[in-house]
Design a protein around this motif. Structure first.
Motif, short mmCIF file in Angstrom:
data_model
loop_
_atom_site.label_atom_id
_atom_site.label_comp_id
_atom_site.label_asym_id
_atom_site.label_seq_id
_atom_site.Cartn_x
_atom_site.Cartn_y
_atom_site.Cartn_z
N ASN A 168 0.83 -1.23 0.00
CA ASN A 168 0.09 0.03 0.08
C ASN A 168 0.78 1.10 -0.06
O ASN A 168 0.28 2.31 0.05
N ARG A 169 2.32 1.08 -0.15
CA ARG A 169 2.96 2.43 0.02
C ARG A 169 3.91 2.25 -1.17
O ARG A 169 4.89 1.15 -1.47
N TYR A 170 4.27 3.28 -1.93
CA TYR A 170 5.04 3.33 -2.97
C TYR A 170 6.36 3.09 -2.63
O TYR A 170 7.38 2.57 -3.32
N ARG A 171 6.93 3.62 -1.54
CA ARG A 171 8.32 3.40 -1.05
C ARG A 171 8.78 2.07 -0.87
O ARG A 171 10.16 1.79 -0.83
N ASP A 172 7.52 1.13 -0.51
CA ASP A 172 8.08 -0.15 -0.47
C ASP A 172 8.66 -0.71 -1.85
O ASP A 172 9.24 -1.76 -1.89
N LEU A 173 8.40 -0.10 -2.78
CA LEU A 173 8.70 -0.63 -4.21
C LEU A 173 10.28 -0.31 -4.61
O LEU A 173 10.85 -0.82 -5.49
N ASN A 174 10.89 0.60 -3.88
CA ASN A 174 12.42 0.76 -3.97
C ASN A 174 12.81 1.62 -5.20
O ASN A 174 13.98 1.22 -5.80
N ILE A 175 11.86 2.24 -5.78
CA ILE A 175 12.29 3.17 -6.88
C ILE A 175 11.79 4.69 -6.69
O ILE A 175 10.96 4.93 -6.11
N ALA A 176 12.31 5.34 -7.48
CA ALA A 176 12.08 6.75 -7.12
C ALA A 176 10.49 7.10 -7.95
O ALA A 176 10.25 6.32 -8.49
N PRO A 177 10.05 8.18 -7.23
CA PRO A 177 9.01 8.74 -7.71
C PRO A 177 8.83 8.87 -9.30
O PRO A 177 9.86 9.30 -10.06
N GLY A 178 7.62 8.47 -10.13
CA GLY A 178 7.65 8.68 -11.46
C GLY A 178 8.16 7.55 -12.28
O GLY A 178 7.84 7.50 -13.71
N LEU A 179 8.75 6.12 -11.48
CA LEU A 179 9.23 5.43 -12.42
C LEU A 179 8.05 4.33 -12.64
O LEU A 179 8.59 3.24 -13.19
N LEU A 180 7.36 4.31 -11.92
CA LEU A 180 6.07 3.38 -11.92
C LEU A 180 5.11 3.84 -12.87
O LEU A 180 4.62 5.01 -12.52
N TRP A 181 4.77 3.33 -13.93
CA TRP A 181 3.49 3.85 -14.93
C TRP A 181 2.44 2.77 -14.69
O TRP A 181 2.66 1.75 -14.88
N VAL A 182 1.20 3.39 -15.03
CA VAL A 182 0.11 2.52 -14.48
C VAL A 182 -0.94 2.65 -15.54
O VAL A 182 -1.25 3.72 -15.72
N GLY A 183 -1.46 1.60 -15.85
CA GLY A 183 -2.71 1.70 -17.21
C GLY A 183 -3.62 0.84 -16.53
O GLY A 183 -3.39 -0.57 -16.25
N GLN A 184 -4.78 1.47 -16.32
CA GLN A 184 -6.11 0.58 -15.87
C GLN A 184 -7.23 1.15 -16.58
O GLN A 184 -7.75 2.34 -16.50
N ALA A 185 -7.82 0.43 -17.40
CA ALA A 185 -9.04 0.74 -17.96
C ALA A 185 -10.24 1.01 -16.90
O ALA A 185 -10.16 0.36 -15.86
N ALA A 186 -11.00 1.97 -17.42
CA ALA A 186 -12.12 2.34 -16.32
C ALA A 186 -12.95 1.27 -15.85
O ALA A 186 -13.58 1.21 -14.83
N ASP A 187 -13.41 0.42 -16.69
CA ASP A 187 -14.02 -0.78 -16.26
C ASP A 187 -13.27 -2.41 -16.12
O ASP A 187 -14.02 -3.32 -16.15
N ASP A 188 -12.29 -2.28 -15.90
CA ASP A 188 -11.35 -3.42 -15.38
C ASP A 188 -11.61 -3.51 -14.11
O ASP A 188 -10.95 -3.20 -12.89
N LEU A 189 -12.49 -4.64 -13.65
CA LEU A 189 -13.15 -4.97 -12.45
C LEU A 189 -11.86 -5.50 -11.81
O LEU A 189 -11.92 -5.50 -10.36
N ILE A 190 -11.14 -6.54 -12.35
CA ILE A 190 -10.06 -7.12 -11.45
C ILE A 190 -9.00 -6.03 -10.96
O ILE A 190 -8.55 -6.29 -9.75
N ALA A 191 -8.75 -5.21 -11.86
CA ALA A 191 -7.97 -4.18 -11.26
C ALA A 191 -8.58 -3.27 -10.18
O ALA A 191 -7.85 -2.75 -9.17
N ARG A 192 -9.65 -3.02 -10.40
CA ARG A 192 -10.25 -2.25 -9.46
C ARG A 192 -10.56 -2.78 -8.13
O ARG A 192 -10.54 -2.11 -7.06
#
Length: 199
Positions: free
Chosen positions: A116-140
């Motif tokens: 639930n925390r970005y810092r756990d991913l051990n990468i600088a801000p902006g290096l994670l890009w996310v694509g999520q379709a508005a009706d993707d229920l699995i992602a939601r």
């Protein structure tokens, strides 16, 4: 994603070729490595079993990329994880040094990345890009942590035209992933919600 095995390889290969075609329009020397090098659970709700598979899978991918270090040295490397693949990517970032193996990361249709925390991913801000379709229920409603685009530090890109959970390798989504993967991030289009607020 969940439930994939070698019988699904033709689909995985076709998606990789679509990405490769878009990338080479920007960089003729671009390459794509498609990897199905770990066992996947039957569904994203598999609880502890799904977490174990993610941990094992992350180790397998780390070994695969480490063996290719000589080839990848000096090149811009982007890791893409779709659905359960993004769970594996999250575990790899937290526990297997993925941040040393790639320059940036794309999660599409993600049910969470194990945190639930970005810092756990051990990468600088902006290096994670996310694509999520508005009706993707699995992602939601995925059970593996906060939706990645809601992690402070992540960037959500546009996926216009993508519907449901499996149409990310086309249209605006494909366009954006190709640009991120080749380091041409200035033209990446942001996510725009198709849902209009009530007047």
């Amino acid at each position: 994603g969940v439930g994939n095995d070698l019988s699904d390889w033709a689909k995985i290969e076709s998606q990789a070729l679509l990405l490769y075609g878009s990338m080479t329009e920007l960089d003729p020397n671009a390459a794509v490595i498609a990897c199905l090098c770990y066992d996947t659970p039957d569904n994203v709700l598999s609880g502890g079993a799904a977490q174990w598979d993610a941990m094992v899978g992350a180790g397998e991918i780390a070994d695969t990329l480490t063996s290719a270090t000589a080839y990848l040295d000096g090149k811009h490397v982007t890791m893409i994880g779709h659905s359960y693949g993004s769970v594996v990517m999250g575990w790899g970032l937290q526990h297997y040094g993925f941040n040393q193996l790639a320059d940036d990361f794309i999660a599409i249709g993600s049910p969470g990345m194990g945190t639930n925390r970005y810092r756990d991913l051990n990468i600088a801000p902006g290096l994670l890009w996310v694509g999520q379709a508005a009706d993707d229920l699995i992602a939601r409603y995925g059970p593996h942590g906060k939706q990645p685009h809601r992690l402070a530090g992540a960037q959500r890109f546009g996926t216009g035209g993508a519907k449901g959970h499996s149409e990310y390798y086309e249209g605006e989504s494909l366009y954006n992933m190709a640009r991120i993967a080749t380091g041409h991030t200035d033209p990446v289009s942001p996510f725009v919600s198709p849902w209009r607020p009530r007047p």
